[in-house]
Motif scaffolding. Structure first.
Motif, short mmCIF file in Angstrom:
data_model
loop_
_atom_site.label_atom_id
_atom_site.label_comp_id
_atom_site.label_asym_id
_atom_site.label_seq_id
_atom_site.Cartn_x
_atom_site.Cartn_y
_atom_site.Cartn_z
N GLU A 150 2.25 4.74 0.94
CA GLU A 150 2.58 5.48 2.11
C GLU A 150 3.03 6.56 1.38
N SER A 165 0.80 -6.12 7.52
CA SER A 165 2.71 -5.58 8.66
C SER A 165 2.77 -3.89 8.62
N ARG A 166 3.60 -3.69 9.31
CA ARG A 166 4.16 -2.36 9.57
C ARG A 166 5.68 -2.50 9.03
N TYR A 167 6.18 -3.33 7.83
CA TYR A 167 7.38 -3.13 7.04
C TYR A 167 7.31 -2.52 5.96
N THR A 168 7.79 -1.28 5.95
CA THR A 168 7.83 -0.29 4.39
C THR A 168 9.42 0.03 4.01
N ARG A 194 6.36 5.86 -0.19
CA ARG A 194 6.99 4.73 0.81
C ARG A 194 5.78 3.85 -0.03
N ASP A 246 1.47 -4.72 2.77
CA ASP A 246 0.18 -5.52 3.69
C ASP A 246 -0.44 -6.29 4.63
N ARG A 268 4.11 0.19 1.96
CA ARG A 268 3.84 -0.73 3.74
C ARG A 268 3.30 -2.14 2.99
N HIS A 286 0.58 -0.97 -0.10
CA HIS A 286 -0.12 -0.29 -0.45
C HIS A 286 1.00 1.38 -0.02
#
Length: 98
Positions: free
Chosen positions: A31, A41-44, A35, A39, A37, A29
């Protein structure tokens, strides 16, 4: 094999995609500040982290916006090569060297 422009961040991204891709791809997604991210998770990562992976055919980003990102067979082969090259050589013991 891919060119040398693949950074550690891109390799981490490739490993993450390989781990999560079940054949249907992995959704990212948008950001703020260019950036993406992963889906669920917080991994960006920065958008530019994808460029060497897509440019070398290691991932398929589809339309680059809403399509799931898929690892390619070349991407899996590249990771296998990295893992193979990373393995240390077996150590010879003093008793077997004599």
């Amino acid at each position: 094999m891919p060119s040398s422009d693949i950074t550690p961040a891109s390799i981490k991204l490739l490993r993450t995609i390989a781990e999560k891709d079940d054949g249907h791809g992995v959704v990212f997604h948008t950001e703020p500040r260019s950036r993406w991210r992963l889906d669920g998770s917080r991994y960006t990562v920065n958008a530019r982290t994808f460029f060497p992976l897509a440019g070398n055919g290691l991932v398929d980003v589809g339309n680059g916006s809403t399509d799931p990102v898929k690892i390619t067979p070349e991407g899996r082969a590249y990771l296998q090569k990295l893992d193979h090259d990373k393995k240390p050589e077996p150590q010879q013991s003093a008793s077997s060297a004599a």
